[in-house]
Scaffold this motif. Structure first.
Motif, short mmCIF file in Angstrom:
data_model
loop_
_atom_site.label_atom_id
_atom_site.label_comp_id
_atom_site.label_asym_id
_atom_site.label_seq_id
_atom_site.Cartn_x
_atom_site.Cartn_y
_atom_site.Cartn_z
N THR A 37 0.84 -1.46 -0.55
CA THR A 37 0.22 0.17 0.60
C THR A 37 1.22 0.66 -0.25
O THR A 37 1.87 1.18 0.82
CB THR A 37 -0.81 -0.04 1.22
OG1 THR A 37 -1.67 -1.33 1.05
CG2 THR A 37 -1.91 1.49 0.74
N ASP A 41 -1.85 6.41 0.39
CA ASP A 41 -3.09 5.75 0.51
C ASP A 41 -3.46 5.38 2.02
O ASP A 41 -4.28 5.55 2.63
CB ASP A 41 -3.10 4.47 -0.37
CG ASP A 41 -3.44 4.80 -1.64
OD1 ASP A 41 -3.51 5.82 -1.85
OD2 ASP A 41 -3.15 4.02 -2.70
N LYS A 42 -2.30 4.68 2.68
CA LYS A 42 -2.03 4.64 3.88
C LYS A 42 -2.57 5.75 5.29
O LYS A 42 -3.13 5.28 5.79
CB LYS A 42 -0.53 3.52 4.34
CG LYS A 42 -1.04 3.10 5.84
CD LYS A 42 0.14 2.13 5.73
CE LYS A 42 0.27 1.68 7.29
NZ LYS A 42 1.85 0.78 7.59
#
Length: 70
Positions: A37, A41-42
């Motif tokens: 990821t 985004d995380k």
């Protein structure tokens, strides 16, 4: 025997666990490999907007310094 759940943080860790398994020192019960990821985004929405903006400016400044020194 005890069962322990761990999170691997580097690819080398899995290799080490496989070697320990070959020596019969432990047994891997389940391999749950997830797709990588992206950090953006995380951590999206995790930082307050003002801190996120300051961090982004710092990153851009740092990248510019590297570009100028090459």
């Amino acid at each position: 025997m005890d069962t322990v759940i761990i999170q691997l943080t580097t690819p080398k860790t899995m290799k080490l666990l496989q070697e320990l398994e070959e020596l019969n020192l432990l047994r891997v019960l389940k391999k749950n490999v997830s797709a990588k990821t992206k950090l953006s985004d995380k951590y999206a929405g995790k930082l307050p907007a003002n801190i996120a903006e300051d961090l982004q400016k710092h990153i851009e400044h740092s990248r510019n310094e590297w570009d100028c020194n090459i």
